[in-house]
Design a protein around this motif. Sequence first.
Motif, PDB file in Angstrom:
ATOM      1  N   GLY A  17     -56.032  21.645   1.800  1.00 31.51           N
ATOM      2  CA  GLY A  17     -57.462  21.855   1.658  1.00 31.51           C
ATOM      3  C   GLY A  17     -58.131  20.990   0.606  1.00 31.51           C
ATOM      4  O   GLY A  17     -59.334  21.089   0.407  1.00 31.51           O
ATOM      5  N   GLU A  18     -57.376  20.159  -0.072  1.00 27.90           N
ATOM      6  CA  GLU A  18     -57.933  19.287  -1.111  1.00 27.90           C
ATOM      7  C   GLU A  18     -57.714  17.833  -0.702  1.00 27.90           C
ATOM      8  O   GLU A  18     -56.618  17.450  -0.318  1.00 27.90           O
ATOM      9  CB  GLU A  18     -57.235  19.560  -2.446  1.00 27.90           C
ATOM     10  N   LEU A  19     -58.762  17.033  -0.761  1.00 29.22           N
ATOM     11  CA  LEU A  19     -58.656  15.628  -0.396  1.00 29.22           C
ATOM     12  C   LEU A  19     -59.316  14.776  -1.460  1.00 29.22           C
ATOM     13  O   LEU A  19     -60.448  15.029  -1.858  1.00 29.22           O
ATOM     14  CB  LEU A  19     -59.330  15.352   0.955  1.00 29.22           C
ATOM     15  N   ARG A  20     -58.579  13.795  -1.931  1.00 28.99           N
ATOM     16  CA  ARG A  20     -59.129  12.833  -2.887  1.00 28.99           C
ATOM     17  C   ARG A  20     -59.230  11.489  -2.182  1.00 28.99           C
ATOM     18  O   ARG A  20     -58.332  11.099  -1.445  1.00 28.99           O
ATOM     19  CB  ARG A  20     -58.230  12.692  -4.105  1.00 28.99           C
ATOM     20  N   GLU A  21     -60.330  10.808  -2.413  1.00 29.56           N
ATOM     21  CA  GLU A  21     -60.474   9.463  -1.863  1.00 29.56           C
ATOM     22  C   GLU A  21     -61.157   8.571  -2.885  1.00 29.56           C
ATOM     23  O   GLU A  21     -61.937   9.037  -3.708  1.00 29.56           O
ATOM     24  CB  GLU A  21     -61.246   9.476  -0.552  1.00 29.56           C
ATOM     25  N   ARG A  75     -47.771  13.906   1.392  1.00 31.46           N
ATOM     26  CA  ARG A  75     -46.982  14.886   0.651  1.00 31.46           C
ATOM     27  C   ARG A  75     -45.937  15.466   1.600  1.00 31.46           C
ATOM     28  O   ARG A  75     -46.108  15.431   2.818  1.00 31.46           O
ATOM     29  CB  ARG A  75     -47.862  15.968   0.043  1.00 31.46           C
ATOM     30  N   PRO A  76     -44.847  15.998   1.065  1.00 35.01           N
ATOM     31  CA  PRO A  76     -43.789  16.516   1.938  1.00 35.01           C
ATOM     32  C   PRO A  76     -44.251  17.763   2.694  1.00 35.01           C
ATOM     33  O   PRO A  76     -45.113  18.515   2.220  1.00 35.01           O
ATOM     34  CB  PRO A  76     -42.647  16.853   0.970  1.00 35.01           C
ATOM     35  N   LEU A  77     -43.682  17.966   3.879  1.00 35.33           N
ATOM     36  CA  LEU A  77     -43.985  19.163   4.649  1.00 35.33           C
ATOM     37  C   LEU A  77     -43.408  20.376   3.937  1.00 35.33           C
ATOM     38  O   LEU A  77     -42.291  20.336   3.420  1.00 35.33           O
ATOM     39  CB  LEU A  77     -43.374  19.062   6.048  1.00 35.33           C
ATOM     40  N   THR A  78     -44.159  21.468   3.915  1.00 33.49           N
ATOM     41  CA  THR A  78     -43.655  22.697   3.300  1.00 33.49           C
ATOM     42  C   THR A  78     -42.997  23.599   4.329  1.00 33.49           C
ATOM     43  O   THR A  78     -42.168  24.430   3.994  1.00 33.49           O
ATOM     44  CB  THR A  78     -44.784  23.460   2.596  1.00 33.49           C
TER      45      THR A  78
END
Length: 107
Positions: A17-21, A75-78
Amino acid sequence: MAPAELDVEIFWSPAPGELRERRLSLPAGSTLRDALVASTWFDPGQLATLKAGIWGRMQALDTPLRERDRVEVYRPLTVDPKEARRQRYQAAGRRVVTRHRPLGRKA
């Protein structure tokens, strides 16, 4: 004549739910590693453990960048995707229909 600078975008989702660009201007001939360092999101020591790519395809850190590339850090799959579908099924109590597999007889 090649441009002296490359304009690229870098995307990273550190948590669901968090996106940095960020838009970066890098010298011509810069690599994926250079973009990650220039973002200031990662320590140089972290780079060896990161999974990164360009336009959705995993790439080596020494891959040269081109104008308007989209650099992505994964990021790795949880949860295994199959297990996630099972969990959604159990929560809904019915089969979850996707556009790729409509209900009906198997062909």
